[in-house]
Design a protein around this motif. Structure first.
Motif, mmCIF file in Angstrom:
data_model
loop_
_atom_site.group_PDB
_atom_site.id
_atom_site.type_symbol
_atom_site.label_atom_id
_atom_site.label_comp_id
_atom_site.label_asym_id
_atom_site.label_seq_id
_atom_site.Cartn_x
_atom_site.Cartn_y
_atom_site.Cartn_z
ATOM 1 N N ILE A 118 5.852 6.763 -20.592
ATOM 2 C CA ILE A 118 6.031 6.477 -19.263
ATOM 3 C C ILE A 118 7.180 5.695 -18.586
ATOM 4 C CG2 ILE A 118 4.756 6.198 -16.844
ATOM 5 C CD1 ILE A 118 1.979 6.502 -18.502
ATOM 6 N N PRO A 119 8.466 6.116 -18.771
ATOM 7 C CA PRO A 119 9.432 5.174 -18.290
ATOM 8 C C PRO A 119 8.930 4.880 -16.641
ATOM 9 C CG PRO A 119 10.224 7.429 -18.467
ATOM 10 C CD PRO A 119 8.876 7.346 -18.970
ATOM 11 N N THR A 120 9.282 3.542 -16.264
ATOM 12 C CA THR A 120 9.095 3.171 -14.875
ATOM 13 C C THR A 120 10.093 4.004 -13.834
ATOM 14 O OG1 THR A 120 10.107 1.333 -15.206
ATOM 15 C CG2 THR A 120 7.839 1.250 -15.187
ATOM 16 N N HIS A 138 9.062 9.864 -12.605
ATOM 17 C CA HIS A 138 9.393 10.120 -11.259
ATOM 18 C C HIS A 138 10.088 11.446 -11.140
ATOM 19 C CE1 HIS A 138 10.687 9.622 -7.076
ATOM 20 N NE2 HIS A 138 9.894 8.858 -7.121
ATOM 21 N N PRO A 139 9.713 12.164 -10.165
ATOM 22 C CA PRO A 139 10.545 13.671 -9.964
ATOM 23 C C PRO A 139 11.942 13.394 -9.654
ATOM 24 C CG PRO A 139 8.891 12.958 -7.965
ATOM 25 C CD PRO A 139 8.617 12.005 -9.415
ATOM 26 N N ARG A 140 12.426 12.375 -9.143
ATOM 27 C CA ARG A 140 13.838 11.967 -8.916
ATOM 28 C C ARG A 140 14.545 11.950 -10.320
ATOM 29 N NH1 ARG A 140 16.135 11.152 -3.830
ATOM 30 N NH2 ARG A 140 14.407 11.205 -1.948
ATOM 31 N N HIS A 143 5.622 15.510 -13.937
ATOM 32 C CA HIS A 143 6.392 14.597 -12.918
ATOM 33 C C HIS A 143 5.509 13.675 -11.993
ATOM 34 C CE1 HIS A 143 10.069 17.724 -11.750
ATOM 35 N NE2 HIS A 143 9.596 17.418 -13.127
ATOM 36 N N SER A 144 5.411 12.545 -11.734
ATOM 37 C CA SER A 144 4.641 11.840 -11.041
ATOM 38 C C SER A 144 4.486 12.051 -9.509
ATOM 39 C CB SER A 144 4.586 10.272 -11.418
ATOM 40 O OG SER A 144 5.963 9.869 -10.521
ATOM 41 N N SER A 145 3.804 11.682 -8.929
ATOM 42 C CA SER A 145 3.443 11.532 -7.356
ATOM 43 C C SER A 145 2.959 10.284 -6.915
ATOM 44 C CB SER A 145 2.925 12.867 -6.871
ATOM 45 O OG SER A 145 1.612 12.969 -7.210
ATOM 46 N N ASP A 146 3.112 10.009 -5.682
ATOM 47 C CA ASP A 146 2.308 8.861 -4.997
ATOM 48 C C ASP A 146 1.084 8.910 -4.968
ATOM 49 O OD1 ASP A 146 3.017 6.276 -3.877
ATOM 50 O OD2 ASP A 146 2.076 7.199 -2.041
ATOM 51 N N HIS A 156 8.733 4.420 -10.107
ATOM 52 C CA HIS A 156 7.378 4.455 -9.749
ATOM 53 C C HIS A 156 6.699 3.157 -10.596
ATOM 54 C CE1 HIS A 156 6.626 7.412 -13.264
ATOM 55 N NE2 HIS A 156 7.146 6.525 -13.576
ATOM 56 N N CYS A 157 5.805 2.760 -10.032
ATOM 57 C CA CYS A 157 4.954 1.657 -10.577
ATOM 58 C C CYS A 157 3.547 1.948 -11.030
ATOM 59 C CB CYS A 157 4.707 0.309 -9.838
ATOM 60 S SG CYS A 157 6.526 -0.553 -9.668
#
Length: 318
Positions: free
Chosen positions: A71-73, A98-100, A141-144, A168-169
């Motif tokens: 998991i890269p921040t 993060h998706p971006r 992809h992560s999401s909030d 993301h954190c």
């Protein structure tokens, strides 16, 4: 369990900080979470850190296929440059990004060129090496507000722009701490005094956005964390004090940048002003060696000045 290497620091609640060896000791950390025989890495350092990460696993008697997540921040190379090479060694892992930033992990060519423009070829060769892409089917992809389970241990993701839009954190409820990447700034152990730790923002190019950063920091603080796990560097407590110090300095950096918007030789003036700001704040913290501060913060001052300059040019009315 075999003895831990000297670059691995056991923390608590199954957490380990791994000094990646980037630039100098205690400058760049990756974290290993171990729970019920399963594992996750948060941030990876560069390609040169991968042998250390694998050695940390082995010293804990964990096989490469025990790792479920990398998991890269965010995708800056001191946090994610080694992700592709590491993933080649971890057959069961998914990369959570993060998706971006996801496309840059699949095809890192543009990421490399962007870093090349900042650091130059010699530094890229010395510090980062050749970037390795991650197969798209292994990328999540992560999401909030998203949560993942690591053998029943909940990891929660929130979107934290300000340092970068692809940031993301990660909240670890078990340890009551955030893995903050660069959102909660930089805290170098050389600046620890009887007052505790000291912290500073990082406005590294090219996506520094002070208002977004303030909001992201406030979201982190609202959880009332016991700990922050910083990539630069390590676990810090006394979070309310550090949070206020960080927010105060964001404001001071913005005021400085606005005052220098149209001056000749703006970049040099920004560097001079930032160094003076940090030296003054550190003197108040008990660090009075101005030359040491200048040496340790030379790279951060350069990058923060670049980031502030880009922010000024993109926001002429700011």
């Amino acid at each position: 369990m075999t003895p831990l290497p000297d670059f691995v620091e056991p923390l608590h609640a199954g957490l380990y900080a791994i000094d990646t060896g980037f630039h100098r000791p205690q400058f760049d950390a990756a974290y290993l979470i171990v729970h019920e025989g399963r594992a996750a890495f948060i941030d990876t350092g560069t390609n040169h850190a991968v042998p250390r990460l694998l050695q940390a696993l082995a010293s804990l008697n964990l096989a490469p296929d025990a790792v479920d997540y990398v998991i890269p921040t965010h995708v800056h190379l001191d946090h994610a440059g080694g992700a592709g090479l590491l993933m080649q060694q971890l057959p069961s892992a998914r990369l959570v990004v993060h998706p971006r930033g996801a496309r840059h992990m699949v095809d890192p060519s543009q990421l490399y060129q962007g870093a090349l423009a900042v650091y130059g070829q010699a530094e890229m060769d010395r510090s980062y090496g050749t970037l390795v892409g991650v197969p798209a089917e292994r990328v999540l992809h992560s999401s909030d507000g998203m949560t993942l389970q690591l053998a029943g241990r909940t990891l929660e993701f929130i979107d934290t722009p300000g340092h970068a839009r692809h940031h993301h954190c990660i909240w670890d409820a078990m340890s009551q701490g955030w893995f903050t990447g660069d959102t909660f700034g930089l805290s170098y152990r050389e600046f620890d005094t009887l007052e505790g730790a000291w912290i500073m923002p990082t406005s590294t190019p090219v996506q520094f956005e002070p208002e977004a950063l303030r909001e992201s920091v406030q979201r982190l603080l609202a959880r009332q964390p016991r700990w922050m796990y910083l990539t630069h560097y390590g676990r810090v407590g006394d979070v309310p004090r550090l949070g206020q110090l960080l927010l105060d300095q964001v404001e001071a950096m913005v005021i400085l940048a606005r005052a220098l918007r149209d001056v000749p030789e703006r970049h040099q003036r920004l560097k001079h002003g930032l160094l003076a700001l940090y030296q003054d704040r550190l003197a108040g913290h008990g660090i009075n060696d101005a030359a040491l501060v200048a040496e340790l913060l030379a790279m951060d001052v350069e990058l923060n000045a670049q980031g502030l300059g880009i922010w000024l040019d993109r926001n002429p009315d700011a």
